[in-house]
Motif scaffolding. Structure first.
Motif, mmCIF file in Angstrom:
data_model
loop_
_atom_site.group_PDB
_atom_site.id
_atom_site.type_symbol
_atom_site.label_atom_id
_atom_site.label_comp_id
_atom_site.label_asym_id
_atom_site.label_seq_id
_atom_site.Cartn_x
_atom_site.Cartn_y
_atom_site.Cartn_z
ATOM 1 N N PRO A 108 42.633 29.899 23.658
ATOM 2 C CA PRO A 108 43.072 28.662 23.002
ATOM 3 C C PRO A 108 42.427 27.455 23.680
ATOM 4 C CG PRO A 108 44.815 29.515 24.420
ATOM 5 C CD PRO A 108 43.698 30.530 24.436
ATOM 6 N N LEU A 109 42.254 26.392 22.920
ATOM 7 C CA LEU A 109 41.726 25.144 23.475
ATOM 8 C C LEU A 109 42.895 24.305 23.950
ATOM 9 C CD1 LEU A 109 39.512 23.123 24.103
ATOM 10 C CD2 LEU A 109 39.623 22.369 21.713
ATOM 11 N N MET A 110 43.023 24.179 25.262
ATOM 12 C CA MET A 110 44.085 23.386 25.870
ATOM 13 C C MET A 110 43.504 22.054 26.342
ATOM 14 S SD MET A 110 46.685 25.314 25.482
ATOM 15 C CE MET A 110 47.861 24.287 26.353
ATOM 16 N N LEU A 111 44.087 20.964 25.892
ATOM 17 C CA LEU A 111 43.680 19.624 26.308
ATOM 18 C C LEU A 111 44.925 18.764 26.464
ATOM 19 C CD1 LEU A 111 40.581 18.965 24.018
ATOM 20 C CD2 LEU A 111 40.575 19.359 26.490
ATOM 21 N N GLY A 112 45.096 18.202 27.628
ATOM 22 C CA GLY A 112 46.241 17.346 27.884
ATOM 23 C C GLY A 112 47.565 18.088 27.827
#
Length: 163
Positions: A20-24
């Motif tokens: 998954p793309l985790m940002l912030g």
């Protein structure tokens, strides 16, 4: 003023399949995620480095090394919370932070407010103390070729133990 400290942080990770793309601290819908020992949240890593740098306490690799299996797949929001607790223990309080995520894709504008709220909650500060912006590189460099994402962060800490 002796009790104000500025820090800068930078991080970059390449895209990879199957994560998954985790940002912030939030999952951003995208076909790829970022490769790394932890969840590879470049935004939180840059913020963590900025805060540690402002306090002259090293960097994220010193406190959460990628050679330590305890941090494999680690939630970077929890690492940020631990960093904030360490700084508070040493008399530091975050005054504000400003971060810029550099990514050609995905478009991040719909997720910025959720990122700000997530970060503010982890740091125990008002959302008004947290700025997150996103920009592209007009298709230049590794970010522009959609090979990965980078982030710069700057923060201001106040130390209540310093006269």
């Amino acid at each position: 003023m002796k009790n104000l400290r500025i820090g800068h942080g930078y991080d970059a990770h390449r895209f990879t399949e199957g994560r998954p793309l985790m940002l912030g601290g939030i999952a951003v819908p995208y076909e790829k995620g970022l490769d790394g020992h932890s969840d590879a949240d470049v935004l939180l890593h840059a913020i963590t480095d900025a805060m540690l740098g402002a306090a002259a306490m090293g960097d994220i690799g010193k406190h959460f090394p990628d050679t330590d299996e305890a941090y494999r797949g680690a939630n970077s929001l929890e690492l940020l919370q631990k960093t904030a607790a360490l700084l508070r223990k040493n008399g530091y309080v975050l005054q504000n932070l400003d971060a810029t995520v550099i990514a050609q894709a995905p478009k991040l504008a719909p997720y910025i407010e959720d990122m700000r709220a997530s970060i503010a909650g982890a740091l125990l500060v008002p959302v008004s103390a947290v700025s997150v912006k996103a920009t592209t590189t007009e298709r230049m460099g590794f970010e522009g070729r959609c090979e990965g994402i980078s982030c710069h962060a700057v923060c201001l800490l106040k130390n209540f133990n310093t006269p």
